[in-house]
Scaffold this active site. Structure first.
Site, PDB file in Angstrom:
ATOM      1  N   ASN A  66      25.860  39.210  12.486  1.00 45.42           N
ATOM      2  CA  ASN A  66      25.103  39.740  12.041  1.00 45.42           C
ATOM      3  C   ASN A  66      25.800  41.827  12.026  1.00 45.42           C
ATOM      4  O   ASN A  66      26.576  41.187  12.373  1.00 45.42           O
ATOM      5  CB  ASN A  66      24.268  39.849  13.187  1.00 45.42           C
ATOM      6  CG  ASN A  66      22.710  38.697  13.462  1.00 45.42           C
ATOM      7  OD1 ASN A  66      22.710  37.980  11.862  1.00 45.42           O
ATOM      8  ND2 ASN A  66      22.500  38.221  13.693  1.00 45.42           N
ATOM      9  N   CYS A  75      23.633  30.659   8.983  1.00 41.80           N
ATOM     10  CA  CYS A  75      23.239  31.570   8.192  1.00 41.80           C
ATOM     11  C   CYS A  75      22.979  30.715   6.400  1.00 41.80           C
ATOM     12  O   CYS A  75      23.753  30.277   5.933  1.00 41.80           O
ATOM     13  CB  CYS A  75      23.540  32.661   7.411  1.00 41.80           C
ATOM     14  SG  CYS A  75      23.819  33.819   6.308  1.00 41.80           S
ATOM     15  N   HIS A 168      13.315  30.705  15.074  1.00 41.48           N
ATOM     16  CA  HIS A 168      12.572  31.202  14.460  1.00 41.48           C
ATOM     17  C   HIS A 168      11.952  31.634  14.727  1.00 41.48           C
ATOM     18  O   HIS A 168      10.975  30.756  15.311  1.00 41.48           O
ATOM     19  CB  HIS A 168      12.555  30.700  12.675  1.00 41.48           C
ATOM     20  CG  HIS A 168      13.686  30.903  12.184  1.00 41.48           C
ATOM     21  ND1 HIS A 168      13.879  31.940  11.446  1.00 41.48           N
ATOM     22  CD2 HIS A 168      14.949  30.277  12.174  1.00 41.48           C
ATOM     23  CE1 HIS A 168      15.311  32.080  10.661  1.00 41.48           C
ATOM     24  NE2 HIS A 168      15.867  31.200  11.572  1.00 41.48           N
ATOM     25  N   GLU A 217      14.800  39.806  10.887  1.00 47.65           N
ATOM     26  CA  GLU A 217      16.117  39.332  11.258  1.00 47.65           C
ATOM     27  C   GLU A 217      16.581  39.713  11.970  1.00 47.65           C
ATOM     28  O   GLU A 217      16.688  41.225  12.367  1.00 47.65           O
ATOM     29  CB  GLU A 217      17.214  39.380  10.501  1.00 47.65           C
ATOM     30  CG  GLU A 217      16.842  38.215   9.180  1.00 47.65           C
ATOM     31  CD  GLU A 217      18.356  37.475   8.665  1.00 47.65           C
ATOM     32  OE1 GLU A 217      19.287  37.973   9.183  1.00 47.65           O
ATOM     33  OE2 GLU A 217      17.814  37.448   7.176  1.00 47.65           O
ATOM     34  N   ARG A 218      17.058  38.653  13.436  1.00 43.67           N
ATOM     35  CA  ARG A 218      18.183  39.340  14.802  1.00 43.67           C
ATOM     36  C   ARG A 218      18.779  39.956  14.843  1.00 43.67           C
ATOM     37  O   ARG A 218      19.493  39.064  13.572  1.00 43.67           O
ATOM     38  CB  ARG A 218      17.867  37.799  15.032  1.00 43.67           C
ATOM     39  CG  ARG A 218      18.619  38.193  16.200  1.00 43.67           C
ATOM     40  CD  ARG A 218      18.488  36.768  17.031  1.00 43.67           C
ATOM     41  NE  ARG A 218      19.665  35.350  16.966  1.00 43.67           N
ATOM     42  CZ  ARG A 218      20.185  34.856  17.368  1.00 43.67           C
ATOM     43  NH1 ARG A 218      19.481  34.649  18.004  1.00 43.67           N
ATOM     44  NH2 ARG A 218      20.689  33.749  16.565  1.00 43.67           N
ATOM     45  N   CYS A 226      15.866  35.977   3.702  1.00 40.98           N
ATOM     46  CA  CYS A 226      16.690  35.000   4.499  1.00 40.98           C
ATOM     47  C   CYS A 226      16.340  33.547   4.981  1.00 40.98           C
ATOM     48  O   CYS A 226      15.208  33.056   4.614  1.00 40.98           O
ATOM     49  CB  CYS A 226      15.952  35.655   6.260  1.00 40.98           C
ATOM     50  SG  CYS A 226      16.165  34.522   7.844  1.00 40.98           S
ATOM     51  N   THR A 228      17.826  30.485   6.422  1.00 40.30           N
ATOM     52  CA  THR A 228      16.982  29.856   7.360  1.00 40.30           C
ATOM     53  C   THR A 228      15.628  29.728   7.563  1.00 40.30           C
ATOM     54  O   THR A 228      14.812  29.004   8.269  1.00 40.30           O
ATOM     55  CB  THR A 228      17.713  30.107   8.730  1.00 40.30           C
ATOM     56  OG1 THR A 228      18.029  31.163   8.473  1.00 40.30           O
ATOM     57  CG2 THR A 228      19.050  29.577   8.142  1.00 40.30           C
ATOM     58  N   GLY A 229      15.428  31.092   7.121  1.00 43.35           N
ATOM     59  CA  GLY A 229      13.738  32.207   7.881  1.00 43.35           C
ATOM     60  C   GLY A 229      12.618  31.473   6.838  1.00 43.35           C
ATOM     61  O   GLY A 229      11.775  30.718   7.699  1.00 43.35           O
TER      62      GLY A 229
HETATM   63  N1  LIG Z   1      19.697  37.033  11.362  1.00 46.16           N
HETATM   64  C1  LIG Z   1      19.903  35.562  11.779  1.00 46.16           C
HETATM   65  C2  LIG Z   1      21.228  35.092  11.102  1.00 46.16           C
HETATM   66  C3  LIG Z   1      21.393  35.054   9.445  1.00 46.16           C
HETATM   67  C4  LIG Z   1      20.594  34.726   8.859  1.00 46.16           C
HETATM   68  C5  LIG Z   1      20.186  34.725   7.562  1.00 46.16           C
HETATM   69  N2  LIG Z   1      19.772  35.643   6.567  1.00 46.16           N
HETATM   70  C6  LIG Z   1      20.173  33.535   6.046  1.00 46.16           C
HETATM   71  O1  LIG Z   1      19.852  33.640   4.822  1.00 46.16           O
HETATM   72  O2  LIG Z   1      19.831  32.656   7.142  1.00 46.16           O
HETATM   73  C7  LIG Z   1      19.998  35.201  12.971  1.00 46.16           C
HETATM   74  O3  LIG Z   1      20.465  35.943  14.234  1.00 46.16           O
HETATM   75  O4  LIG Z   1      19.942  34.384  13.462  1.00 46.16           O
END
Ligand SMILES: N[C@@H](CCC[C@H](N)C(=O)O)C(=O)O
Length: 287
Positions: A66, A75, A168, A217-218, A226, A228-229
């Site tokens: 990050n 990610c 999340h 994001e964390r 994001c 994964t978001g």
């Molecule tokens: N900030 C996330 C890691 C990155 C996630 C990303 N941008 C995505 O596209 O999934 C974390 O700290 O878990």
């Protein structure tokens, strides 16, 4: 120390990608922060490091840092950028690639239209494994989902907790543009109920196949998208009985398409990945 890099993005979530197959990369958190810095460094939400695989039957390993310098598990947008990178650099001629991450093996695939689809694996839905400390809390059930009450800025916010390899917290909002992303986002990220911190998603349901999503994001703050978001929000929305697969996720940086057949099944994410420019940075040894 001079390092060659590639600047990329996936739906506006931007990355500095480093080839650690052909150059040695071992940086301190302060050096990662320097690279991510938009004024003194290159600028990025995350840095991605492509390495040789360690396991049998695996093509590559990729690591994710990050902007705050911390290494993280997963990610989604980065996985698509990774595929574009190894393809353009001639590191592989495969279209379906198996890649190790900190949270397991994922399988991205380059589509004929240039989009990239990633099998992100099955979501983790057990709060303790997210990890979320639900001790002493009373959840509220909505269809198949459990919503948990989180104390944020003196009010109760009901969240779904989902791990896509990374944690999340997803909440439903009436209007994502008016949602308190920049004020509540950091409070949720650092909430003591999340021992590894968390990515905070704010989801507006448009109809059963469309949502608007913003994610704080964390370790990076609000990003334009994001991956994964988007997966976590769609999983939460389907479990709450609000959405049907597939779902188009509108972010500030573009659209991600997410499909999920239900518990135990992998989440499939399709979206773009773009190379912006290449460069070389002289990285200070002492920071
Ligand atoms: N900030 C996330 C890691 C990155 C996630 C990303 N941008 C995505 O596209 O999934 C974390 O700290 O878990």
């Amino acid at each position: 120390m001079k390092i060659k890099f590639t600047k990329m993005h996936g739906a506006g979530n931007d990355f500095v990608v480093l080839d650690a197959v052909n150059q040695a990369i071992s940086l301190t958190p302060a050096q990662w922060q320097f690279i991510a810095d938009r004024r003194f460094g290159i600028g990025a939400d995350q840095m991605l490091v492509v390495e040789k695989a360690q396991g049998a039957g695996i093509d590559f390993r990729y690591r994710i840092y990050n902007a705050d310098g911390g290494e993280v598990e997963q990610c989604g947008n980065g996985a698509r950028a990774f595929v574009r990178f190894v393809t353009e650099k001639g590191l592989t001629d495969k279209r379906a690639i198996r890649v190790e991450t900190m949270s397991g093996v994922i399988e991205p695939r380059l589509e004929d239209d240039g989009q990239i689809t990633v099998d992100m694996g099955a979501p983790i839905l057990t709060p303790a494994d997210v990890p979320f400390d639900s001790h002493g809390l009373q959840h509220r059930s909505e269809a198949e989902d459990n919503l948990w009450p989180l104390d944020v800025a003196g009010k109760t916010t009901w969240i779904s907790v989902v791990s896509m390899g990374n944690p999340h917290a997803v909440q439903l909002v009436d209007d994502s543009e008016a949602a308190p992303v920049l004020t509540d986002g950091p409070l949720i990220e650092h909430h003591p109920r999340f021992p590894k911190r968390v990515n905070a998603g704010f989801m507006q349901v448009v109809d059963r196949h469309h949502i608007n999503l913003r994610v704080y994001e964390r370790g990076a703050g609000e990003t334009l998208a994001c991956g994964t978001g988007a997966c976590a929000a769609v999983v939460a929305g389907i479990r709450r009985g609000l959405l049907d697969s597939p779902v188009a996720v509108q972010t500030h940086g573009g659209v991600l398409n997410i499909a999920w057949a239900g518990p135990g099944e992998p989440v499939m994410m399709t979206g773009p990945a773009v190379t912006v420019f290449e460069g070389e940075i002289d990285l200070p040894d002492q920071l």
